[in-house]
Design a protein around this motif. Structure first.
Motif, PDB file in Angstrom:
ATOM      1  N   LEU A 133      -6.093   0.013   7.859  1.00 35.01           N
ATOM      2  CA  LEU A 133      -5.912   1.465   7.799  1.00 35.01           C
ATOM      3  C   LEU A 133      -6.954   2.191   8.646  1.00 35.01           C
ATOM      4  CD1 LEU A 133      -3.762   3.081   6.268  1.00 35.01           C
ATOM      5  CD2 LEU A 133      -5.438   3.524   4.479  1.00 35.01           C
ATOM      6  N   ASP A 134      -8.149   1.620   8.721  1.00 29.65           N
ATOM      7  CA  ASP A 134      -9.212   2.231   9.525  1.00 29.65           C
ATOM      8  C   ASP A 134      -8.834   2.288  11.006  1.00 29.65           C
ATOM      9  OD1 ASP A 134     -10.075   1.217   7.054  1.00 29.65           O
ATOM     10  OD2 ASP A 134     -12.158   1.194   7.680  1.00 29.65           O
ATOM     11  N   ASP A 135      -8.078   1.282  11.462  1.00 24.83           N
ATOM     12  CA  ASP A 135      -7.662   1.247  12.870  1.00 24.83           C
ATOM     13  C   ASP A 135      -6.616   2.300  13.175  1.00 24.83           C
ATOM     14  OD1 ASP A 135      -9.277  -1.013  13.484  1.00 24.83           O
ATOM     15  OD2 ASP A 135      -7.765  -2.339  12.609  1.00 24.83           O
ATOM     16  N   TYR A 136      -5.803   2.619  12.194  1.00 27.40           N
ATOM     17  CA  TYR A 136      -4.708   3.568  12.417  1.00 27.40           C
ATOM     18  C   TYR A 136      -5.175   5.022  12.278  1.00 27.40           C
ATOM     19  CZ  TYR A 136       0.064   5.399  12.264  1.00 27.40           C
ATOM     20  OH  TYR A 136       1.230   6.080  12.534  1.00 27.40           O
ATOM     21  N   TYR A 137      -5.974   5.306  11.243  1.00 28.14           N
ATOM     22  CA  TYR A 137      -6.482   6.657  11.020  1.00 28.14           C
ATOM     23  C   TYR A 137      -7.967   6.691  11.343  1.00 28.14           C
ATOM     24  CZ  TYR A 137      -2.116   7.426   8.405  1.00 28.14           C
ATOM     25  OH  TYR A 137      -0.797   7.540   8.028  1.00 28.14           O
ATOM     26  N   LYS A 138      -8.294   6.639  12.600  1.00 24.65           N
ATOM     27  CA  LYS A 138      -9.684   6.484  13.036  1.00 24.65           C
ATOM     28  C   LYS A 138     -10.565   7.682  12.707  1.00 24.65           C
ATOM     29  CE  LYS A 138      -8.201   3.695  17.016  1.00 24.65           C
ATOM     30  NZ  LYS A 138      -8.851   2.425  16.910  1.00 24.65           N
ATOM     31  N   GLU A 139      -9.998   8.873  12.685  1.00 27.19           N
ATOM     32  CA  GLU A 139     -10.810  10.087  12.555  1.00 27.19           C
ATOM     33  C   GLU A 139     -10.896  10.613  11.122  1.00 27.19           C
ATOM     34  OE1 GLU A 139     -12.416  10.975  15.248  1.00 27.19           O
ATOM     35  OE2 GLU A 139     -11.355   9.405  16.368  1.00 27.19           O
ATOM     36  N   LEU A 140     -10.285   9.923  10.159  1.00 26.59           N
ATOM     37  CA  LEU A 140     -10.237  10.419   8.789  1.00 26.59           C
ATOM     38  C   LEU A 140     -11.164   9.626   7.878  1.00 26.59           C
ATOM     39  CD1 LEU A 140      -6.365  10.849   8.350  1.00 26.59           C
ATOM     40  CD2 LEU A 140      -8.025  12.524   9.195  1.00 26.59           C
ATOM     41  N   ASP A 141     -11.583  10.253   6.765  1.00 25.64           N
ATOM     42  CA  ASP A 141     -12.336   9.486   5.783  1.00 25.64           C
ATOM     43  C   ASP A 141     -11.351   8.686   4.938  1.00 25.64           C
ATOM     44  OD1 ASP A 141     -11.391  11.006   3.518  1.00 25.64           O
ATOM     45  OD2 ASP A 141     -12.938  12.512   3.875  1.00 25.64           O
ATOM     46  N   PHE A 142     -11.862   7.834   4.064  1.00 29.17           N
ATOM     47  CA  PHE A 142     -11.004   6.892   3.358  1.00 29.17           C
ATOM     48  C   PHE A 142      -9.979   7.582   2.464  1.00 29.17           C
ATOM     49  CE2 PHE A 142     -15.012   4.128   3.651  1.00 29.17           C
ATOM     50  CZ  PHE A 142     -14.657   3.684   4.919  1.00 29.17           C
ATOM     51  N   VAL A 143     -10.389   8.640   1.771  1.00 29.29           N
ATOM     52  CA  VAL A 143      -9.457   9.364   0.906  1.00 29.29           C
ATOM     53  C   VAL A 143      -8.364  10.019   1.739  1.00 29.29           C
ATOM     54  CG1 VAL A 143      -9.205  11.268  -0.727  1.00 29.29           C
ATOM     55  CG2 VAL A 143     -11.196   9.765  -0.880  1.00 29.29           C
ATOM     56  N   GLN A 144      -8.752  10.625   2.849  1.00 32.82           N
ATOM     57  CA  GLN A 144      -7.780  11.262   3.732  1.00 32.82           C
ATOM     58  C   GLN A 144      -6.802  10.249   4.316  1.00 32.82           C
ATOM     59  OE1 GLN A 144     -10.581  13.101   6.425  1.00 32.82           O
ATOM     60  NE2 GLN A 144     -10.401  15.104   5.434  1.00 32.82           N
ATOM     61  N   MET A 145      -7.299   9.048   4.631  1.00 30.77           N
ATOM     62  CA  MET A 145      -6.425   7.990   5.154  1.00 30.77           C
ATOM     63  C   MET A 145      -5.295   7.698   4.178  1.00 30.77           C
ATOM     64  SD  MET A 145      -9.075   5.128   6.622  1.00 30.77           S
ATOM     65  CE  MET A 145     -10.291   5.508   7.878  1.00 30.77           C
ATOM     66  N   ARG A 146      -5.664   7.492   2.913  1.00 34.44           N
ATOM     67  CA  ARG A 146      -4.659   7.149   1.910  1.00 34.44           C
ATOM     68  C   ARG A 146      -3.718   8.320   1.646  1.00 34.44           C
ATOM     69  NH1 ARG A 146      -9.182   3.897  -0.106  1.00 34.44           N
ATOM     70  NH2 ARG A 146     -10.073   5.712  -1.164  1.00 34.44           N
ATOM     71  N   ASP A 147      -4.250   9.541   1.622  1.00 31.79           N
ATOM     72  CA  ASP A 147      -3.413  10.722   1.414  1.00 31.79           C
ATOM     73  C   ASP A 147      -2.393  10.861   2.542  1.00 31.79           C
ATOM     74  OD1 ASP A 147      -4.728  11.338  -0.906  1.00 31.79           O
ATOM     75  OD2 ASP A 147      -5.991  12.913  -0.027  1.00 31.79           O
ATOM     76  N   GLU A 148      -2.839  10.637   3.753  1.00 30.09           N
ATOM     77  CA  GLU A 148      -1.951  10.752   4.915  1.00 30.09           C
ATOM     78  C   GLU A 148      -0.887   9.646   4.873  1.00 30.09           C
ATOM     79  OE1 GLU A 148      -0.595  12.622   8.394  1.00 30.09           O
ATOM     80  OE2 GLU A 148      -2.099  13.239   6.908  1.00 30.09           O
ATOM     81  N   LEU A 149      -1.308   8.438   4.534  1.00 34.21           N
ATOM     82  CA  LEU A 149      -0.369   7.327   4.430  1.00 34.21           C
ATOM     83  C   LEU A 149       0.742   7.641   3.439  1.00 34.21           C
ATOM     84  CD1 LEU A 149       0.397   4.268   4.885  1.00 34.21           C
ATOM     85  CD2 LEU A 149      -1.066   3.780   2.902  1.00 34.21           C
ATOM     86  N   MET A 150       0.365   8.097   2.239  1.00 41.21           N
ATOM     87  CA  MET A 150       1.361   8.354   1.201  1.00 41.21           C
ATOM     88  C   MET A 150       2.187   9.602   1.507  1.00 41.21           C
ATOM     89  SD  MET A 150       1.059   5.762  -0.570  1.00 41.21           S
ATOM     90  CE  MET A 150       2.229   6.180  -1.872  1.00 41.21           C
ATOM     91  N   GLY A 151       1.571  10.569   2.170  1.00 45.19           N
ATOM     92  CA  GLY A 151       2.301  11.775   2.527  1.00 45.19           C
ATOM     93  C   GLY A 151       3.422  11.496   3.512  1.00 45.19           C
ATOM     94  N   VAL A 152       3.201  10.556   4.415  1.00 46.52           N
ATOM     95  CA  VAL A 152       4.191  10.240   5.447  1.00 46.52           C
ATOM     96  C   VAL A 152       5.146   9.130   5.010  1.00 46.52           C
ATOM     97  CG1 VAL A 152       4.514   9.424   7.817  1.00 46.52           C
ATOM     98  CG2 VAL A 152       2.618  10.968   7.278  1.00 46.52           C
TER      99      VAL A 152
END
Length: 311
Positions: A133-152
């Protein structure tokens, strides 16, 4: 196909040339072969060590992960004997996807990923790489990464609950049965992980929490699957979970000697017949000797010459 995992109820489907099992995967394979390119496989796995020290030696990859990586690397070499461009296995490390649900520290997930990459490089496994997930959402923090993943990519909880319920019935379809089997398996793992030394909750309370968390783990895992499918559209999907005949995924073993244990939920135990994976408590109950890496970190266990697993 020779090293795939199938549910015990489907072991009759042991034919490595089963057309029903291979049909959904062949188009991507044939496309790569026609272009004389490596066939890409994606494997969501290696999330990070279980937080329960009755099961594992610590938070970093150890001999158990080495054995699995070696097995996958050897599989790549075997295929090159038949098809020179070979295959590429991309380990889609999913620890960051659900670490907050299963009780894994973010720092432990990061350290695990870094060490896994180091091992792959040290073992010269040029056909294996990682993606997380870090490779895909490089500019986000960990919570934001998961929120973005689930939102999409996230699907509703109600539809998942319905699939799990229907999967327990004889009339359930393939997708529903796989959802139910995954629910039962992950619930068991989460329950075991929560039964660590020092916890004070009742077994009933832990079981209830495990069931609730399992739904969220599966929702996120499914979302991760959707992201991977979109990001690697030409790849063949592997899974650490047993897959029924005709599934869109191929269940794959993680060590040569079939084991229902995974490296991140157990330890490697050296026996007279080779290595097996067991829970740490099981290895210690056998009186196995703890073996260390050269840097002093625990590596694996070894049974004495006159011991065997039936003792």
């Amino acid at each position: 196909m020779r090293f795939r995992r199938v549910p015990k109820s489907s072991e009759s489907c042991g034919d490595s040339e089963c057309q029903k099992c291979s049909s959904s995967h062949l188009p991507n394979i044939i496309s790569a072969v026609k272009n004389n390119k490596p066939v890409t496989f994606v494997l969501p796995a290696f999330p990070g060590k279980s937080p329960n020290l009755k099961k594992v030696l610590g938070t970093l990859p150890d001999r158990a992960e080495e054995l699995s990586l070696d097995f996958l690397g050897d599989l790549c070499k075997r295929i090159k004997k038949y098809y020179l461009p070979g295959i590429k296995i991309i380990i889609c490390s999913d620890g960051r996807v659900f670490s907050d649900v299963v009780g894994m520290k973010e720092s432990d997930v990061t350290a695990y990923q870094v060490e896994l990459d180091r091992l792959i490089n040290e073992m010269a496994l040029s056909d294996i790489s990682t993606f997380n997930l870090d490779d895909y959402y490089k500019e986000l923090d960990f919570v934001q990464m998961r929120d973005e993943l689930m939102g999409v990519y996230g699907k509703s909880l109600d539809s998942l609950r319905e699939n799990v319920r229907n999967g327990s019935k004889p009339s359930g379809n393939l997708e529903e049965k796989e959802a139910n089997r995954m629910y039962c398996g992950i619930t068991r793992f989460l329950f075991e992980d929560a039964m660590h030394p020092g916890q004070t909750k009742s077994r009933a309370s832990i079981q209830k929490e495990a069931r609730a968390k399992t739904y969220e783990v599966i929702r996120r895992s499914n979302a991760w699957t959707e992201l991977i499918a979109e990001y690697f559209p030409e790849a063949v999907r592997l899974s650490i979970h047993p897959q029924t005949c005709g599934s869109k995924k191929l269940g794959i073993r993680l060590i040569g000697n079939e084991s229902w244990m995974t490296p991140w939920h157990g330890v490697a135990v050296e026996t007279n017949e080779g290595f097996v994976l067991l829970k740490r408590s099981e290895a210690e109950d056998l009186g196995a000797e703890l073996i260390y890496f050269s840097d002093g970190r625990p590596s694996h266990y070894k049974l004495k010459a006159d011991q065997n697993l039936s003792m």
